[in-house]
Design a protein around this motif. Structure first.
Motif, PDB file in Angstrom:
ATOM      1  N   ASP A  25     -42.145 -28.558  32.290  1.00  0.00           N
ATOM      2  CA  ASP A  25     -43.427 -28.627  30.856  1.00  0.00           C
ATOM      3  C   ASP A  25     -44.301 -27.814  32.154  1.00  0.00           C
ATOM      4  N   ARG A  26     -44.725 -26.545  31.833  1.00  0.00           N
ATOM      5  CA  ARG A  26     -45.932 -25.968  32.726  1.00  0.00           C
ATOM      6  C   ARG A  26     -47.146 -26.493  32.125  1.00  0.00           C
ATOM      7  N   GLU A  27     -47.944 -26.898  33.670  1.00  0.00           N
ATOM      8  CA  GLU A  27     -49.544 -26.998  33.346  1.00  0.00           C
ATOM      9  C   GLU A  27     -49.722 -26.399  32.767  1.00  0.00           C
ATOM     10  N   PHE A  28     -50.957 -26.346  31.772  1.00  0.00           N
ATOM     11  CA  PHE A  28     -52.349 -25.043  30.969  1.00  0.00           C
ATOM     12  C   PHE A  28     -53.396 -26.126  31.091  1.00  0.00           C
ATOM     13  N   LEU A  29     -54.185 -25.333  30.799  1.00  0.00           N
ATOM     14  CA  LEU A  29     -55.730 -26.020  30.817  1.00  0.00           C
ATOM     15  C   LEU A  29     -56.101 -26.363  29.597  1.00  0.00           C
ATOM     16  N   SER A  30     -56.860 -27.291  28.982  1.00  0.00           N
ATOM     17  CA  SER A  30     -56.849 -27.651  27.399  1.00  0.00           C
ATOM     18  C   SER A  30     -58.214 -26.522  27.464  1.00  0.00           C
ATOM     19  N   ASP A  31     -58.751 -27.012  25.988  1.00  0.00           N
ATOM     20  CA  ASP A  31     -59.878 -26.042  25.501  1.00  0.00           C
ATOM     21  C   ASP A  31     -61.027 -26.705  25.998  1.00  0.00           C
ATOM     22  N   SER A  32     -61.041 -27.549  26.230  1.00  0.00           N
ATOM     23  CA  SER A  32     -61.811 -28.386  26.955  1.00  0.00           C
ATOM     24  C   SER A  32     -62.466 -28.114  28.455  1.00  0.00           C
ATOM     25  N   GLU A  33     -60.919 -28.377  29.224  1.00  0.00           N
ATOM     26  CA  GLU A  33     -61.036 -27.738  30.349  1.00  0.00           C
ATOM     27  C   GLU A  33     -61.493 -26.198  30.854  1.00  0.00           C
ATOM     28  N   LEU A  34     -60.860 -25.670  30.347  1.00  0.00           N
ATOM     29  CA  LEU A  34     -61.352 -24.394  29.860  1.00  0.00           C
ATOM     30  C   LEU A  34     -62.192 -23.863  30.416  1.00  0.00           C
ATOM     31  N   SER A  35     -63.044 -24.193  29.002  1.00  0.00           N
ATOM     32  CA  SER A  35     -64.933 -24.106  28.966  1.00  0.00           C
ATOM     33  C   SER A  35     -65.871 -24.648  29.893  1.00  0.00           C
ATOM     34  N   LYS A  36     -65.467 -26.092  29.832  1.00  0.00           N
ATOM     35  CA  LYS A  36     -65.978 -26.369  31.719  1.00  0.00           C
ATOM     36  C   LYS A  36     -66.138 -25.960  32.706  1.00  0.00           C
ATOM     37  N   LEU A  37     -64.956 -25.211  32.694  1.00  0.00           N
ATOM     38  CA  LEU A  37     -64.272 -24.673  34.227  1.00  0.00           C
ATOM     39  C   LEU A  37     -64.881 -22.672  33.816  1.00  0.00           C
ATOM     40  N   ALA A  38     -65.006 -22.364  32.637  1.00  0.00           N
ATOM     41  CA  ALA A  38     -65.917 -20.776  32.280  1.00  0.00           C
ATOM     42  C   ALA A  38     -67.541 -20.888  32.935  1.00  0.00           C
ATOM     43  N   THR A  39     -67.681 -22.149  32.491  1.00  0.00           N
ATOM     44  CA  THR A  39     -69.274 -22.048  32.112  1.00  0.00           C
ATOM     45  C   THR A  39     -69.547 -23.325  33.399  1.00  0.00           C
ATOM     46  N   HIS A  40     -68.998 -23.913  34.535  1.00  0.00           N
ATOM     47  CA  HIS A  40     -69.708 -23.766  35.761  1.00  0.00           C
ATOM     48  C   HIS A  40     -70.617 -23.370  36.501  1.00  0.00           C
ATOM     49  N   HIS A  41     -71.283 -23.677  37.101  1.00  0.00           N
ATOM     50  CA  HIS A  41     -71.903 -22.421  37.997  1.00  0.00           C
ATOM     51  C   HIS A  41     -71.738 -23.233  39.748  1.00  0.00           C
TER      52      HIS A  41
END
Length: 454
Positions: free
Chosen positions: A222-238
């Motif tokens: 099972d290959r890991e991936f980011l969930s919607d919330s994890e991707l959003s958190k990563l994209a908006t982090h300063h």
């Protein structure tokens, strides 16, 4: 039958018949104090020959290659000696020489095959594929050393050899790794080795394919991936650190385009074009791994990242769309990024492609055929490895199924209720007409018929 008691091999240079300062190299075999020399058909400058060690002097590439040939010749001579003994034949210097010369003239070795394969793929395969084959070849060499061999004849490749090689890989601990290879890694090395041996079979260097009965399978991972919330958190982090901010942008760009790291590094302004009258931007490029052309419409988040680096000093100097960094450094910084953002998964750059396929594309209704085209896969089965159905998609689909089941249940209840009402009406009508005579019933029927005709 007489068997030999002593056997030795030495190398020497014939200086008496030297020409232009070069002497011919011989192998001298000694069986029961009866010796015989075999020309190895190799010449060497006399000042380069070490008479004491019986090798080419120095540590240059030429010297290493020459000495490897001597080791290979010694290994072959010893194998000829063993073959005669194992077959119960008379072991003499002449018999060994005849067998050796016959093997040299008609046979090919595993190293010959590896060298031929390397030259064959050097202009047809991607750099990464060539590098992977080199790793497998390194393990083959280590395996032969463990068996105290420099090389073997292709006739020595059999099912037993393959089993021993697999066992060697399963028990081998790569340097710097905390554990042995995984089953899938071992299978991948065997798979590459199989391609090399298949080449020998197609070249008719071997009569039988030793892999014909070989079966190998990969464990499902099972290959890991980011969930919607994890991707959003990563994209908006300063990020306060500039290098982490850049690597995050590269990763997020890959999450919204599905483009691999090596292909992102090669993107320039020439790869961006306007795809329609509405002014929507597309990226078109060729995958370095497969040379497959990919065309991707830019999502808003990906276009934002390109705009961010459009006039950035780093990209202006490099001429690329995004800042460049080595894959090793990028994966190293991703570990820092995951810690700072609070993502507990083992963040690697390749996870971005899995995230695009699963979280961004498939979970939002994109057909798997379209995802396969964007990722540049030649087979849809490859895309299916990336594809994972997320929990919220499962819940949504199950809710839709439940709604359809509820609708069917409601219709069934309505039909049952209607049938019950009909039965009640029929029962009531029976009571109304049960006291009437025949004449009265006929009059009632005529009346109803007349009303219908009117």
């Amino acid at each position: 039958m007489r068997t030999s008691k002593t056997f030795s091999i030495q190398f020497w240079m014939d200086t008496k018949k030297s020409k232009n300062g070069e002497g011919l190299i011989y192998a001298r075999i000694n069986v029961d104090q009866k010796r015989l020399s075999i020309s190895l058909k190799r010449k060497l400058a006399m000042e380069q020959w070490d008479f004491k060690t019986q090798k080419h002097q120095g540590a240059s590439l030429t010297a290493k290659e020459f000495n490897r040939y001597l080791d290979l010749s010694k290994s072959k001579l010893f194998r000829c000696y063993q073959e005669l003994r194992d077959n119960g034949e008379e072991v003499t210097s002449k018999a060994i020489k005849n067998l050796f010369l016959n093997e040299n003239s008609n046979g090919h070795t595993l190293q010959d095959l590896i060298d031929y394969h390397s030259k064959k793929i050097e202009n047809t395969h991607a750099i990464g594929s060539i590098r992977n084959f080199k790793v497998t070849e390194g393990y083959i060499e280590r395996f032969l050393k463990k068996k105290r061999l420099v090389d073997i004849s292709l006739s020595g490749l059999n099912f037993e050899f393959l089993c021993d090689f697999e066992n060697f890989l399963n028990a081998y601990y790569p340097k710097g790794h905390p554990k042995a290879m995984s089953h899938n890694t071992v299978t991948k090395h065997i798979q590459r080795f199989r391609k090399i041996v298949t080449l020998a079979y197609n070249l008719e260097w071997i009569k039988d394919d030793p892999f014909r009965r070989w079966k190998s399978t990969f464990d499902k991972v099972d290959r890991e991936f980011l969930s919607d919330s994890e991707l959003s958190k990563l994209a908006t982090h300063h990020f306060q650190v500039d290098r982490l901010d850049r690597v995050r942008d590269l990763f997020v760009f890959s999450c919204y385009t599905g483009i691999s790291y090596v292909d992102i590094r090669n993107l320039t302004k020439k790869n961006v074009w306007i795809g329609d009258d509405e002014g929507n931007k597309w990226i078109t490029t060729f995958r370095q791994k497969t040379n497959t052309k990919i065309k991707i419409p830019l999502l808003f988040r990906a276009e934002q990242i390109l705009n961010k680096y459009e006039t950035h000093p780093v990209t202006e100097i490099s001429g690329t769309l995004l800042p460049s960094i080595t894959n090793e450094k990028a994966n190293l910084y991703l570990k820092e990024i995951a810690t700072e953002v609070g993502i507990e998964k083992n963040l690697t750059f390749h996870m971005a492609r899995h995230t695009f396929a699963t979280t961004v594309a498939l979970s939002n209704g994109m057909p798997i055929e379209t995802v396969s085209k964007i990722l540049g896969h030649s087979k849809i089965t490859t895309t299916q490895i990336y594809a994972r159905v997320m929990d919220h998609k499962i819940k949504s689909d199950m809710d839709a199924v439940q709604e359809r089941l509820n609708e069917k249940a409601r219709k069934l209840e309505e039909e049952k209720e209607l049938m019950h009402l009909r039965e009640k009406i029929i029962a009531a009508e029976k009571k109304n007409y049960s006291h009437m005579t025949k004449e009265e019933l006929l009059k009632k029927l005529n009346k109803i018929m007349n009303e219908k005709s009117d």
